[in-house]
Design a protein around this motif. Structure first.
Motif, PDB file in Angstrom:
ATOM      1  N   GLY A   1       0.833  -1.186   0.000  1.00 44.31           N
ATOM      2  CA  GLY A   1       0.000   0.000   0.000  1.00 44.31           C
ATOM      3  C   GLY A   1       0.872   1.243   0.000  1.00 44.31           C
ATOM      4  N   GLY A   2       0.494   2.216  -0.814  1.00 44.74           N
ATOM      5  CA  GLY A   2       1.262   3.441  -0.914  1.00 44.74           C
ATOM      6  C   GLY A   2       2.381   3.391  -1.934  1.00 44.74           C
ATOM      7  N   ASP A   3       2.609   2.217  -2.575  1.00 47.87           N
ATOM      8  CA  ASP A   3       3.628   2.121  -3.618  1.00 47.87           C
ATOM      9  C   ASP A   3       3.233   2.960  -4.835  1.00 47.87           C
ATOM     10  OD1 ASP A   3       5.198   0.385  -2.198  1.00 47.87           O
ATOM     11  OD2 ASP A   3       5.032  -1.286  -3.609  1.00 47.87           O
ATOM     12  N   THR A   4       4.226   3.450  -5.538  1.00 48.95           N
ATOM     13  CA  THR A   4       4.004   4.106  -6.821  1.00 48.95           C
ATOM     14  C   THR A   4       4.328   3.094  -7.908  1.00 48.95           C
ATOM     15  OG1 THR A   4       4.600   6.251  -5.885  1.00 48.95           O
ATOM     16  CG2 THR A   4       4.649   6.048  -8.287  1.00 48.95           C
ATOM     17  N   VAL A   5       3.368   2.848  -8.784  1.00 52.67           N
ATOM     18  CA  VAL A   5       3.515   1.874  -9.868  1.00 52.67           C
ATOM     19  C   VAL A   5       3.704   2.627 -11.181  1.00 52.67           C
ATOM     20  CG1 VAL A   5       2.420  -0.031 -11.118  1.00 52.67           C
ATOM     21  CG2 VAL A   5       2.089   0.196  -8.633  1.00 52.67           C
ATOM     22  N   PHE A   6       4.765   2.277 -11.901  1.00 44.94           N
ATOM     23  CA  PHE A   6       5.036   2.834 -13.226  1.00 44.94           C
ATOM     24  C   PHE A   6       4.750   1.754 -14.254  1.00 44.94           C
ATOM     25  CE2 PHE A   6       7.410   5.602 -10.503  1.00 44.94           C
ATOM     26  CZ  PHE A   6       7.417   6.844 -11.135  1.00 44.94           C
TER      27      PHE A   6
END
Length: 194
Positions: free
Chosen positions: A49-54
Motif C-alpha cells: 500500500g502506498g507504492d508508486t507503480v510505473f
C-alpha cells in the motif's frame, strides 16, 4: 517504494488494432519486466500500500519503426467484485488513485506522443465487448515524430484497502508514425497493507 512494470509487446503477433479507443482490441497478457526481471505474463504483481507503480510498454523486438505507449488504465475488479466509477472516485474505497500519463527522456526519436488532457474516471466505451462500462481513464495519443521520449503511466496504490486488483492496460501502437492502433489486456496487482 516504486514498482516498475514494462510490458513487452510483440507487434508481429498482434492482430489489426482498433482505429480508436472505442474499438480497442483485447489481446493476451504479454510478458513483462518487473523492476528489470522477466516475469510470466500471468504473474500477479505484489505491491505494498502506498507504492508508486510505473507502467511502460515496449516493442519486444525493439523494431525502430514500431512505437507503443500506454494510454489508458481500466479498473475492472477488486477482490473479485466489479469496480464502479463511484468507487474509483472515492479515495477511501479505490485500490489505486488517478493514473497520470507522462514521458521520460529516451535514447531515440519516438513516433507517438500524448496530447494534453485532464482525464478523470469515466465508463469504458460501451462498444468494448469484454469490459464495457468499467471505470477507465485514458490519454489521447497522436502519431507523429516527437522529441526523444519514453511514454508511461503511473499511479499510487491505496494505503487503506488490500486485495487483488484486476486492471486493464490500454496501449496505442504506431507502425508508420502516422496512424495509431489500440489494444488492451488485463494484468493483476495484489495490494497489501498492514
Amino acid at each position: 517504494m516504486t514498482t516498475k512494470i514494462t510490458f513487452l509487446i510483440d507487434s508481429s503477433t498482434l492482430p489489426k488494432g482498433g482505429a480508436s479507443i472505442n474499438t480497442a482490441v483485447a489481446v493476451a497478457h504479454p510478458p513483462f519486466l518487473l523492476n528489470g526481471t522477466l516475469s510470466d505474463p500471468k504473474y500477479k504483481v505484489p505491491v505494498a500500500g502506498g507504492d508508486t507503480v510505473f507502467i511502460y510498454t515496449q516493442e519486444k523486438n525493439l523494431l525502430p519503426t514500431v512505437k507503443v505507449a500506454p494510454n489508458g488504465v481500466i479498473a475492472h475488479s477488486f477482490q473479485g467484485d466489479p469496480l464502479s466509477v463511484d468507487i474509483m472516485k472515492n479515495s477511501s474505497l479505490r485500490p489505486i488513485d488517478i493514473p497520470n500519463f507522462d514521458m521520460d527522456p529516451g535514447p531515440s526519436p519516438d513516433f507517438i506522443a500524448y496530447l494534453d488532457d485532464n482525464s478523470q474516471w469515466s465508463p469504458t466505451p460501451s462498444s468494448w465487448t469484454n469490459w464495457a462500462n468499467n471505470p477507465y481513464i485514458s490519454q489521447d495519443l497522436q502519431a507523429s515524430m516527437t522529441r526523444t521520449y519514453v511514454p508511461y503511466t503511473t499511479f499510487q496504490t491505496s494505503t487503506l484497502v488490500s486485495g487483488e486488483l484486476q486492471y486493464g492496460v490500454v496501449f496505442g501502437l504506431t507502425r508508420d508514425g502516422k496512424s495509431v492502433e489500440y489494444f488492451y489486456f488485463d494484468p493483476y496487482l495484489v495490494i497489501s497493507n498492514p
